[in-house]
Structure formats: C-alpha cells, structure tokens
Design an enzyme around this catalytic site. Structure first.
Site, short mmCIF file in Angstrom:
data_model
loop_
_atom_site.label_atom_id
_atom_site.label_comp_id
_atom_site.label_asym_id
_atom_site.label_seq_id
_atom_site.Cartn_x
_atom_site.Cartn_y
_atom_site.Cartn_z
N LYS A 292 -7.84 3.38 10.01
CA LYS A 292 -8.14 3.08 8.61
C LYS A 292 -7.84 1.60 8.37
CE LYS A 292 -7.17 4.50 3.84
NZ LYS A 292 -6.86 3.15 3.35
N SER B 144 -12.94 7.68 -2.78
CA SER B 144 -11.78 7.33 -1.97
C SER B 144 -11.39 8.57 -1.18
CB SER B 144 -10.64 6.85 -2.85
OG SER B 144 -10.25 7.87 -3.75
N LEU B 145 -10.26 8.53 -0.48
CA LEU B 145 -9.80 9.65 0.32
C LEU B 145 -8.44 10.12 -0.15
CD1 LEU B 145 -10.72 8.29 3.87
CD2 LEU B 145 -11.76 10.28 2.79
N CYS C 260 25.24 0.90 -24.64
CA CYS C 260 23.90 0.35 -24.46
C CYS C 260 23.95 -1.17 -24.36
CB CYS C 260 23.01 0.77 -25.63
SG CYS C 260 21.37 0.01 -25.62
N ARG D 265 -16.96 -1.75 -4.04
CA ARG D 265 -16.81 -0.40 -4.57
C ARG D 265 -16.60 -0.39 -6.08
NH1 ARG D 265 -12.36 3.58 -2.10
NH2 ARG D 265 -10.94 1.97 -2.87
N ASP E 163 0.83 -1.20 0.00
CA ASP E 163 0.00 0.00 0.00
C ASP E 163 0.86 1.25 0.00
OD1 ASP E 163 -2.21 -1.55 0.02
OD2 ASP E 163 -2.74 -1.23 2.11
N GLU F 96 3.87 1.63 -1.22
CA GLU F 96 4.44 1.81 -2.56
C GLU F 96 3.41 2.43 -3.50
OE1 GLU F 96 7.07 -1.41 -4.27
OE2 GLU F 96 6.13 -2.50 -2.65
N CYS G 110 22.11 -2.72 -27.74
CA CYS G 110 22.64 -2.63 -29.11
C CYS G 110 24.13 -2.29 -29.15
CB CYS G 110 21.86 -1.60 -29.91
SG CYS G 110 22.11 0.10 -29.35
N LYS H 232 -12.47 13.08 9.54
CA LYS H 232 -13.64 13.59 8.82
C LYS H 232 -14.22 14.77 9.59
CE LYS H 232 -14.90 9.01 7.03
NZ LYS H 232 -15.92 7.93 7.07
#
Length: 738
Positions: free
Chosen positions: A110, A74-75, A421, A131, A24, A26, A424, A305
């Site tokens: 939460k 959502s929040l 690179c 949801r 979550d 991340e 290549c 809230k």
C-alpha cells in the site's frame, strides 16, 4: 462530536492542504476509535460521521472540479492477523461459501501517495483527476503530462516487470497482447521516491523555500499545482492499483486485469501477488514488512482484494469502502523522548484533561510534540512526572500515546493532579464512580463557557450558519458573548462588527439573518445545545417527545431533584457567568418561557418520586440522565442562563408529525451496521412513521431491522418469533408510507 471534528480537520489538512499535523497511524487510530464508538453506540452515529466520508471536498482548490463517473472509494483497515482472518471469513459468509472453499486474493504493498484517476478513451489519456471527496476531484490532466510513468497513449504490448518476491504467483511474464477498451479509467497513486524527496528538500532549503514533511506531502503538493511547470520540475512517479469506469473489463480476475494494465505500459507494483490462503496473505504481509525500509518509496501496509471480479460485484460496497478489499496496516512506530511539561485543558463539560508536552521527536517521518494523558488515573498508572524519559507510539485508542516510562523508578516527587480548575480556580472533583476530574463552576468557568457556546451553535444543535468557532472566540474575547442569549442580542452590535477584519456589511447582515432565523428553534435541538451532561441529540428528542414543551420538562426535572443525588461544588450564581446579573426575567405571559403557572383547577405538582419515575419510564433515559437533568436545574446559574435564553427565543411545542405506515404503533429495533443511513436517521424515520425505536429486543418488539454484523438481538428476535427484515426492506416501508 469532538472526535468527528478532529477527523474532519485532519482530513482537510491531509487531502485538501497537503499539510498533515499527525501521522497516518495517528489518523487511522482516530478513525478506528470512531468506528469502535459507533459500533458500541450506534444510536449516536452522526449524519456526517467520518465513517461515511472519503477524502475531503475540493471547494477551496484553485484547480477545476471534476466529477468521477464511478466513485473513488477508500479501504477499511485491519491491524491484526485475526482481523485479516475475519475479513476472509466474512467474504465466505457473504457469498455463502463452504468453510473450506478457496478464496483467492491479490496482495500488494500500500503505497503512501496521492490517489489519482487516469481516464483513457480509445487508448489516449483525456483526463486525470485527484480523488477529492470520492465523488468530485481536481483536474490535473496538464500536470500528469509531466509524469514519465503515465503514458499519454496506452500500448498493446507484452510486459516484463521486475520479478516480485512472491509466495504463489506474481505479476510477470509476457502473455498475449491486449488492446485497451474504448473507455478505461486506471487508478493508482502518484508518489515521490525517498531519494528524490531528500534531494527536493535539500534544493528547497538552499532556496529558502518550503520544506516538505514527508514524500507523500511532497507528491501531493507537487501534483496539485495550478502551474503545471512546477509539477514538471518535481520528480513524480505513478503506480496503478485498480480501475474505475470502463466500457469493458477484459478479464475475469483482479490479478489478470492488473497484468493487462502493466502490458498497456502503466506501472504496477512489483510486489503484487495472488494468494489462495489466509496464511499466504499474512506471509506476504510479513515479507513486505521486512523489505519496507529498503523499498524505493514509502508504504504503510498491504492491500488485499478478492481476486474474482464476479465475486467483487456480488460483494459490493458499504458506505465508503468495498466489501471485497481491505488494507492491512503496519504496526505503530515508537520513539523515546522527554516529558517536558503537563498542561491541563478544560473542556465543555468541565473535564480536566492532562496533555503532555514533549521534547519534539521524529516518529516515522512525523514530528510529535504532544501526547494526551487521558486523566488523573492514567498519570498514576504510568507514574509519569515532568522530566521523565518515555516511549511513545503513533497508534492505539488515543494517539499519540505513552507506552512506557523509562525513569519511573527514579526517586522524585510524584505529579500532583490539580484539585482546582486552572481557568477559574473553582474546586475540581471526581464524582463517585467516575475517573474524570471536573470543574464544578459550570457556566461561570470561562473555558466551559466558550466551549458550550461553540456547542450551542454547532450543526447538531442550533446550526447557526456563519457563527463558527473562530467567531465565537473573537466575540467572547470582546465581551459580546457570555451566554447563549447574547447570540440573539448581537443585532445591537451590528455597527461594532462591521469593519472588523473579515466583516463587511453583507457578511454581518448574513450572520444576523441566520441568527434571527433561529428565534423559534426546534426544542430538542435547543435542549441538546445547552450541553447538559449525558443529554445527547437522541435523548433530547426522546425527552421532548414526552414533555412537548421545555417548561414542562423543567418542572419534572426540578421535582426529580429530590430523588436524585445532590450536585457538588458550584460557584456564585450569574446569568451566563461573570459578575453581571440576569439581563431579563421570565415573561410568564409567554407560554414557552419561565416556570409553569398552576391555576386553581390544575393538578398538584408531581412529587419527586413520581417525577423521577416518569423520567425513567422514557426509553433511553436512565438514572444518569435523570440525575444530570435534576442537577442542571438545581444550579441557580444554569436556571438564570435558561430563563435568559427563553426571553430571546420561543421554541414551539415539539410535535412529531407521523405518516400512515405498516409499522405505525409498533416498536422497531435496529441492529447491526446500517449502510445507507445513520442509526440516528433510522430512529427519526421510525418516529415519522408512527413507530417507536427501541434499543433492545423484548416481547413487545414488533419489528427488527438487521444489518451486517447483527448479533444477540437477532438471536433474541428469532427466539421470540419477531419479524426480521433487512435495510432494503425497511427502505421500501419508508417509501410506501402515506
């Protein structure tokens, strides 16, 4: 675009497939980074930006779809005390309250579960839904019937939940009985307790069945079952945190309404309290944080809230979240592991990005195996080498990230960043003033070629339906696609495509029809799709508005090369890469292909200085864009790809049709956060009304459209006496245009 795709992918995995690949924290960091970028570059906000999305669509679900009467939002998230204080201050400013006015708020843990809406009619449960994307969810009515915490009939009773550890006032006590309204939709989280999760995984392992990554995944996978008997066998629970559609709301505050829901027999958090100051909100946040490890269920923060419901109504909503609520997330968790390898990935623009491969480590219930190292300078700053012991965390601008190198001082050879690179073997260099090292081969580099083909067909570019990333890679590996022009030659491969896995006559014909429909593409989209560095969708439109046709743009860009810095590196010229010569030569009889013809009475070609100045005169085009355009047309292999493509497509002149309006001929500046549209859409509206959208306020500005968070531009407009309107007034101008 890459960040938006990442977020969309993780949304799908989390909400639709219950198989997240990142934690979550991340995910929150990716969303936060997206919001930061949109704030700095509002003109680059995508129409499908993650900032305006909730959850994920349920198209692939085996469950019946259900439309929510009231959207499930959502929040917004906060991560620091300062952001919480600003949230409270923002509420005061919006409501025009004095600085010392009390703003009471509820605060509760939460819970990390699956959002679910329970619709009761005359006190009886008639429907339960997930949801989904906030507007459409999945019908799980039969499934929630097996969750003991969810009553089939609401009761009118007194309720005495466990006494919370509160600062001011917690949910508790009795109080008068309350009869539920005729229609009332209770919303909350379906979850699985930690102990139940461990027992379920042990049982799954003993049977050789799927092991769940964490309790949230287990709860989601258990609830979203087509066979409700599977749900019945899983130990699911429920906590309410709010409500949706209601024929009546029999309370004046959030706290009072949650007490009533508890009295009706639906569990609410025992940690829900009412606070009257920012200091008490933060104190309760820290109190919950200290209890986090001992709670029966997983949580990832605290939700605040505004308590007064009339204030909530006045505050309203932004794109996907209420202005009256916020989630205060807990800090990232850290872990120690070993850096086992450093791989180099090559992106669409040739950028070499180092990726650290880690000895797998569990961080907050999620196994982390990779970490981005950003660039060569970041490796030097961290001093990391293969074999180092490092500390990682699941938060920050780019996640996961290394926060400490524990073996930095050990005497070992430093890591040498490649100067060629890996795909290549062309030279890889960092241009002056840049930290990123890039492959100089351009379109002849296999890695860049595939990524550029993906970009060319993407939604903001040519938007070819049915030609997704997987198909691009498949056809490239078969040798059918090497350059954009090859896409329009796929019709010759029809018999080869039919019969391959996933391809039948109808699907192949649909793909070829979608390709043929783009034979006369929008010139600005085509220009953007070529992936020229620093030429985004908005800049491409600005360029085409000035030059109308692609050959005209090319002529100026080629002339401007003499005033720009020479490009570095490069490789052998070819049409779209490989050893193949250009498949076609420009047909000068076609006014939209090949170089321009100059009849005897035509004006002489522009000088390099004039061309450079003309490009710079375009609003939004600076020296970096001019140099990128000049360099692109100076490279023979880029020109070969360009000419080959324009033998297959004929983009018509780029003419923006305008409508009669009150802003025709004016310069319009958009500032602050736009809530009903993206900045890109707003600029397009201005152009369609005959106005010109600019990025800065000056004496020439005719109108400023200001949204929440408008800053210095608003002050400049006031100082210059420029008319300022809000987004609603702008929408009225658009509606009234002829």
């Amino acid at each position: 675009m890459r960040l938006a795709k990442q977020i969309a992918k993780h949304n799908r995995l989390y909400h639709a497939e219950d198989s997240p690949e990142v934690s979550d924290a991340e995910y929150d960091a990716l969303v936060r980074r997206n919001a930061e970028l949109e704030a700095v570059f509002p003109h680059l906000v995508r129409p499908d930006s993650p900032s305006g999305l909730v959850g994920h669509d349920v198209a692939a679900s085996p469950l019946r779809k259900v439309a929510h009467e009231v959207r499930m939002m959502s929040l917004d998230n906060s991560f620091t005390d300062e952001e919480v204080a600003e949230f409270v201050a923002r509420v005061r400013r919006f409501l025009a309250l004095p600085d010392d006015a009390e703003v009471a708020m509820t605060a509760e843990d939460k819970i990390d579960g699956l959002s679910c809406s329970l619709r009761y009619e005359n006190g009886r449960l008639v429907r339960a839904a997930t949801r989904g994307d906030g507007q459409v969810g999945e019908d799980v009515t039969a499934n929630v019937a097996h969750i003991a915490d969810i009553p089939q009939v609401l009761e009118s009773r007194e309720h005495h939940p466990p006494t919370p550890s509160s600062l001011e006032e917690g949910v508790g006590g009795g109080g008068p009985t309350s009869t539920p309204p005729e229609v009332f939709e209770i919303r909350g989280e379906v979850y699985m307790a930690k102990a139940d999760f461990l027992a379920l995984n042990a049982a799954q392992e003993s049977k050789g069945d799927k092991i769940f990554a964490n309790p949230r995944n287990a709860a989601a996978g258990s609830l979203r079952q087509k066979d409700a008997t599977v749900t019945a066998s899983r130990p699911l629970r429920f906590l309410a945190h709010g409500w949706g559609a209601a024929s009546e709301v029999p309370a004046t505050t959030q706290f009072e309404m949650m007490q009533k829901i508890a009295r009706w027999g639906v569990p609410v958090s025992p940690l829900l309290v009412r606070c009257t100051s920012t200091e008490n909100l933060l104190a309760h946040y820290r109190s919950i944080g200290q209890q986090r490890a001992d709670l029966l269920y997983d949580i990832d923060g605290v939700v605040y809230k505004v308590d007064r419901l009339d204030w909530q109504e006045r505050l309203g909503f932004v794109a996907k979240a209420p202005r009256w609520g916020m989630a205060h997330k807990f800090p990232a968790e850290r872990a120690e592991t070993t850096l086992e390898a450093i791989d180099i990935q090559v992106g669409r623009t040739g950028k070499l990005t180092p990726v650290g491969r880690l000895k797998p480590v569990l961080v907050g219930g999620v196994t982390v195996t990779n970490v981005t190292l950003h660039n060569r300078d970041e490796i030097g700053r961290l001093g990391v080498r293969i074999g180092d012991r490092i500390v990682i965390q699941r938060a920050g601008d780019v996640i996961p990230q290394i926060v400490e190198n524990l073996t930095r001082d050990e005497p070992r050879e430093p890591y040498h960043f490649p100067d060629h690179c890996p795909e290549c073997q062309s030279e890889a260099v960092a241009e002056e003033g840049e930290v990123d090292v890039r492959c100089t081969a351009g379109l002849i580099c296999p890695a860049q070629r595939v990524e550029r083909l993906k970009h060319f067909v993407s939604r903001a570019a040519l938007d070819i339906e049915g030609l997704g990333e997987k198909t691009i890679v498949e056809f490239y590996q078969l040798g059918w696609l090497e350059s954009p022009a090859d896409i329009f030659r796929l019709r010759k491969r029809r018999s080869d495509i039919v019969g391959r896995e996933g391809w039948k006559d109808k699907s192949v014909d649909n793909l070829l029809a979608a390709i043929e429909a783009k034979r006369e593409p929008d010139a600005a989209r085509l220009l953007f799709g070529l992936g020229i560095r620093h030429v985004g969708a908005v800049t491409a439109r600005d360029l085409m508005k000035r030059f109308v046709t692609l050959p005209a743009l090319r002529e100026v860009a080629e002339a401007a090369h003499h005033e720009s810095s020479p490009v570095r590196g490069g490789g052998p010229a070819s049409a779209g890469g490989g050893d193949s010569p250009s498949r076609a030569t420009p047909d000068n009889s076609n006014p939209y292909t090949g170089p321009l013809n100059h009849p005897a009475d035509a004006p002489p070609p522009r000088s390099g200085e004039d061309a450079h100045a003309e490009l710079l005169s375009i609003d939004g085009v600076g020296p970096v864009v001019v140099e990128a355009l000049a360099d692109f047309f100076h490279e023979p292999h880029n020109v070969a790809v360009w000419e080959d493509l324009l033998c297959e497509v004929s983009p018509p002149p780029y003419i923006v049709e305008t409508r009669a309006s009150a802003v025709a001929g004016k310069i319009v500046v958009f500032t602050g956060k736009l809530e009903t549209m993206s900045r890109d859409e707003a600029k397009a509206q201005a152009e369609a009304l005959g106005a010109r959208a600019a990025g800065s306020v000056s004496a020439k500005t005719g109108l400023v459209v200001a949204g929440p968070g408008a800053g210095s531009k608003l002050k400049q407009a006031a100082a210059l006496g420029i008319e300022v309107i809000d987004e609603a007034a702008w929408a009225e101008i658009v509606r009234n245009a002829g």
